[in-house]
Design a protein around this motif. Structure first.
Motif, PDB file in Angstrom:
ATOM      1  N   VAL A 123       0.870  -1.186  -0.122  1.00  0.00           N
ATOM      2  CA  VAL A 123       0.197  -0.142   0.013  1.00  0.00           C
ATOM      3  C   VAL A 123       0.935   1.246  -0.064  1.00  0.00           C
ATOM      4  O   VAL A 123       2.092   1.308   0.442  1.00  0.00           O
ATOM      5  N   GLU A 124       0.316   2.339  -0.501  1.00  0.00           N
ATOM      6  CA  GLU A 124       0.953   3.751  -0.428  1.00  0.00           C
ATOM      7  C   GLU A 124       0.588   4.052   1.114  1.00  0.00           C
ATOM      8  O   GLU A 124      -0.253   3.510   1.626  1.00  0.00           O
ATOM      9  N   GLY A 125       1.369   5.263   1.654  1.00  0.00           N
ATOM     10  CA  GLY A 125       0.865   5.792   2.697  1.00  0.00           C
ATOM     11  C   GLY A 125       1.592   5.331   3.990  1.00  0.00           C
ATOM     12  O   GLY A 125       1.237   5.458   4.919  1.00  0.00           O
ATOM     13  N   ASN A 126       2.723   4.426   3.782  1.00  0.00           N
ATOM     14  CA  ASN A 126       3.593   4.236   5.084  1.00  0.00           C
ATOM     15  C   ASN A 126       4.891   4.336   4.646  1.00  0.00           C
ATOM     16  O   ASN A 126       5.179   4.729   3.588  1.00  0.00           O
ATOM     17  N   ARG A 127       5.553   4.730   5.783  1.00  0.00           N
ATOM     18  CA  ARG A 127       7.004   5.180   5.627  1.00  0.00           C
ATOM     19  C   ARG A 127       7.545   4.082   6.254  1.00  0.00           C
ATOM     20  O   ARG A 127       7.466   3.301   7.095  1.00  0.00           O
ATOM     21  N   ASN A 128       8.893   3.571   5.606  1.00  0.00           N
ATOM     22  CA  ASN A 128       9.599   2.390   6.212  1.00  0.00           C
ATOM     23  C   ASN A 128      10.651   3.008   7.391  1.00  0.00           C
ATOM     24  O   ASN A 128      11.465   3.970   6.932  1.00  0.00           O
ATOM     25  N   PHE A 129      10.877   2.051   8.278  1.00  0.00           N
ATOM     26  CA  PHE A 129      12.023   2.365   9.229  1.00  0.00           C
ATOM     27  C   PHE A 129      12.774   1.158   9.661  1.00  0.00           C
ATOM     28  O   PHE A 129      12.074  -0.008   9.763  1.00  0.00           O
ATOM     29  N   SER A 182       2.594   4.524   9.620  1.00  0.00           N
ATOM     30  CA  SER A 182       1.505   5.230   8.708  1.00  0.00           C
ATOM     31  C   SER A 182       2.144   6.708   8.644  1.00  0.00           C
ATOM     32  O   SER A 182       2.661   7.190   9.543  1.00  0.00           O
ATOM     33  N   ILE A 183       2.030   7.167   7.341  1.00  0.00           N
ATOM     34  CA  ILE A 183       2.455   8.638   7.365  1.00  0.00           C
ATOM     35  C   ILE A 183       1.247   9.794   7.747  1.00  0.00           C
ATOM     36  O   ILE A 183       1.259  10.857   7.989  1.00  0.00           O
ATOM     37  N   THR A 184      -0.004   9.172   7.931  1.00  0.00           N
ATOM     38  CA  THR A 184      -1.001   9.929   8.167  1.00  0.00           C
ATOM     39  C   THR A 184      -0.718  10.612   9.809  1.00  0.00           C
ATOM     40  O   THR A 184      -0.349   9.907  10.722  1.00  0.00           O
ATOM     41  N   ASP A 185      -0.770  11.820   9.967  1.00  0.00           N
ATOM     42  CA  ASP A 185      -0.378  12.591  11.158  1.00  0.00           C
ATOM     43  C   ASP A 185       0.929  12.313  11.543  1.00  0.00           C
ATOM     44  O   ASP A 185       1.597  12.620  12.612  1.00  0.00           O
ATOM     45  N   PHE A 186       1.953  11.951  10.518  1.00  0.00           N
ATOM     46  CA  PHE A 186       3.557  11.912  10.981  1.00  0.00           C
ATOM     47  C   PHE A 186       3.947  13.327  10.736  1.00  0.00           C
ATOM     48  O   PHE A 186       3.857  13.889   9.888  1.00  0.00           O
ATOM     49  N   PRO A 187       4.433  13.586  12.069  1.00  0.00           N
ATOM     50  CA  PRO A 187       5.042  14.948  11.938  1.00  0.00           C
ATOM     51  C   PRO A 187       6.499  15.099  11.275  1.00  0.00           C
ATOM     52  O   PRO A 187       7.103  14.228  11.360  1.00  0.00           O
ATOM     53  N   PRO A 188       6.506  16.022  10.423  1.00  0.00           N
ATOM     54  CA  PRO A 188       7.518  16.183   9.451  1.00  0.00           C
ATOM     55  C   PRO A 188       9.072  16.216  10.440  1.00  0.00           C
ATOM     56  O   PRO A 188      10.006  15.704   9.971  1.00  0.00           O
ATOM     57  N   ASP A 189       8.953  16.821  11.319  1.00  0.00           N
ATOM     58  CA  ASP A 189      10.136  16.997  12.380  1.00  0.00           C
ATOM     59  C   ASP A 189      10.174  15.849  13.360  1.00  0.00           C
ATOM     60  O   ASP A 189      10.067  16.256  14.541  1.00  0.00           O
ATOM     61  N   TRP A 190      10.466  14.757  12.934  1.00  0.00           N
ATOM     62  CA  TRP A 190      10.062  13.440  14.110  1.00  0.00           C
ATOM     63  C   TRP A 190      11.155  13.491  15.254  1.00  0.00           C
ATOM     64  O   TRP A 190      12.246  13.789  14.533  1.00  0.00           O
ATOM     65  N   ASN A 191      10.902  12.881  16.095  1.00  0.00           N
ATOM     66  CA  ASN A 191      11.969  12.540  17.211  1.00  0.00           C
ATOM     67  C   ASN A 191      11.621  11.171  17.619  1.00  0.00           C
ATOM     68  O   ASN A 191      10.335  10.603  17.268  1.00  0.00           O
ATOM     69  N   MET A 192      12.252  10.742  18.510  1.00  0.00           N
ATOM     70  CA  MET A 192      12.242   9.512  19.217  1.00  0.00           C
ATOM     71  C   MET A 192      10.588   9.291  19.838  1.00  0.00           C
ATOM     72  O   MET A 192      10.073   8.196  19.440  1.00  0.00           O
ATOM     73  N   SER A 193       9.971  10.162  20.443  1.00  0.00           N
ATOM     74  CA  SER A 193       8.852  10.133  21.132  1.00  0.00           C
ATOM     75  C   SER A 193       7.745  10.346  20.218  1.00  0.00           C
ATOM     76  O   SER A 193       6.785   9.376  20.440  1.00  0.00           O
ATOM     77  N   SER A 194       7.907  11.074  19.112  1.00  0.00           N
ATOM     78  CA  SER A 194       6.812  10.924  18.016  1.00  0.00           C
ATOM     79  C   SER A 194       6.833   9.666  17.262  1.00  0.00           C
ATOM     80  O   SER A 194       5.777   9.349  16.789  1.00  0.00           O
ATOM     81  N   LEU A 195       8.085   9.239  16.979  1.00  0.00           N
ATOM     82  CA  LEU A 195       7.977   7.700  16.411  1.00  0.00           C
ATOM     83  C   LEU A 195       7.412   6.863  17.274  1.00  0.00           C
ATOM     84  O   LEU A 195       6.581   5.883  16.783  1.00  0.00           O
TER      85      LEU A 195
END
Ligand SMILES: *[C@@H]1O[C@H](CO)[C@@H](O)[C@H](O)[C@H]1NC(C)=O
Ligand SMILES: *[C@@H]1O[C@H](CO)[C@@H](O)[C@H](O)[C@H]1NC(C)=O
Ligand SMILES: *[C@@H]1O[C@H](CO)[C@@H](O)[C@H](O)[C@H]1NC(C)=O
Ligand SMILES: *[C@@H]1O[C@H](CO)[C@@H](O)[C@H](O)[C@H]1NC(C)=O
Ligand SMILES: *[C@@H]1O[C@H](CO)[C@@H](O)[C@H](O)[C@H]1NC(C)=O
Ligand SMILES: *[C@@H]1O[C@H](CO)[C@@H](O)[C@H](O)[C@H]1NC(C)=O
Length: 247
Positions: A123-129, A182-195
């Motif tokens: 699916v589109e709409g995911n970011r891989n880590f 999921s990239i929905t609501d994913f903050p552009p400036d992510w950090n450990m806690s947001s991830l």
């Protein structure tokens, strides 16, 4: 013949008959009725291609078993345990979160979140880590490495770091885990806690559209899975069933 011996003997024959009856007892008609029912757990409900409590295995794909405990729905895929957060039947989309990462980054179940391409499609709409564990030192050359420490196999302070994309552990580290987010609501400036928050919201996977099943539903049948032929099948209402109301 002694009557108690006779009674023992007839009980034995009765049990034997019961046993012989079991395999043939689930007729097409019974399966039609059984597979019409939905799996319901908390606010998740599911029909084909899923099975689990309330739906026998003949109602769904063997790889799509759902479990229910305390209103929480879970499933396993490639040995990894996931919590099912949402099922959108019309888009064939599941939103799932890894059970191990609900509790934090350390220590995870060491397995990648990869999916059987025969059952799921990308699916589109995911970011891989990739979470990389047990490093001698977190490399400083990777752009934006975010490092953390974990206790792994009772060894404290083992450093790890996060890298975007699908990666291996490299030479300096012992293990890696690949997880989509999921990239929905994913903050552009992510950090450990947001991830970590985002891991709890899960990611999407899409199960493959089953053309056989579409034909089945339009003929007022109910889709199921033939575990011997290893393919989906159609259960039709039998002669003794009340007239079908199309869903
Ligand atoms: C299901 O219930 C959980 C908590 O009980 C809630 O957080 C979630 O938003 C609900 N999901 C839907 C799709 O209603
Ligand atoms: C599950 O949810 C139902 C309805 O929302 C509620 O009545 C029941 O107590 C819940 N069960 C558990 C184990 O939380
Ligand atoms: C993430 O990984 C999946 C599975 O390997 C792949 O299909 C997808 O294209 C990747 N997504 C991105 C944004 O790289
Ligand atoms: C995950 O996949 C990578 C390759 O993409 C591999 O190097 C790594 O060993 C895998 N991790 C596990 C736990 O299987
Ligand atoms: C992490 O990012 C979130 C969202 O972007 C922000 O609200 C939070 O303050 C950040 N936390 C730290 C420790 O920087
Ligand atoms: C059933 O078919 C799938 C592919 O559609 C295959 O991956 C799986 O191994 C088969 N299982 C058995 C028991 O033959």
């Amino acid at each position: 013949m002694n009557s108690s011996v006779f009674s023992f003997f007839s009980d034995f024959v009765f049990l034997l008959l019961l046993f012989i009856q079991i395999p043939s007892s689930l007729s097409n008609d019974d399966l039609f009725t059984a597979c019409k029912k939905e799996f319901v757990c908390g606010n998740i409900s599911a029909g084909f291609p899923f099975w689990g409590p309330g739906r026998p295995s003949a109602c769904g794909n063997p790889e799509l078993e759902l479990k229910c405990e305390n209103n929480i729905t879970t499933m396993k895929s490639n040995q990894v345990a996931y919590r099912v957060l949402e099922i959108q039947h019309e888009f064939k989309i599941l939103r799932i979160a890894r059970e191990d990462y609900l509790a934090g980054l350390c220590p995870p179940q060491f397995a990648n979140s990869t999916f059987n391409r025969k059952v799921f499609e990308p699916v589109e709409g995911n970011r891989n880590f990739t979470f990389i564990y047990g490093c001698e030192d977190a490399p400083t050359t990777i752009p934006r490495p975010i490092s953390f420490n974990c206790k792994i196999k009772d060894v404290d302070g083992q450093s790890g770091y996060i890298k975007e994309g699908e990666n291996g552990p490299g030479k300096l580290c012992t293990g890696s885990v690949f997880v989509p987010v999921s990239i929905t609501d994913f903050p552009p400036d992510w950090n450990m806690s947001s991830l970590e928050e985002q891991l709890k919201k899960g990611f999407e996977v899409r199960w493959k559209f089953d053309n056989e099943c579409w034909k089945c539903s339009t003929s007022s049948g109910v889709c199921g899975f033939d575990n011997v032929a290893n393919q989906s099948t159609c259960y039709s209402p039998g002669m003794h069933s009340p007239p079908e109301i199309s869903l």
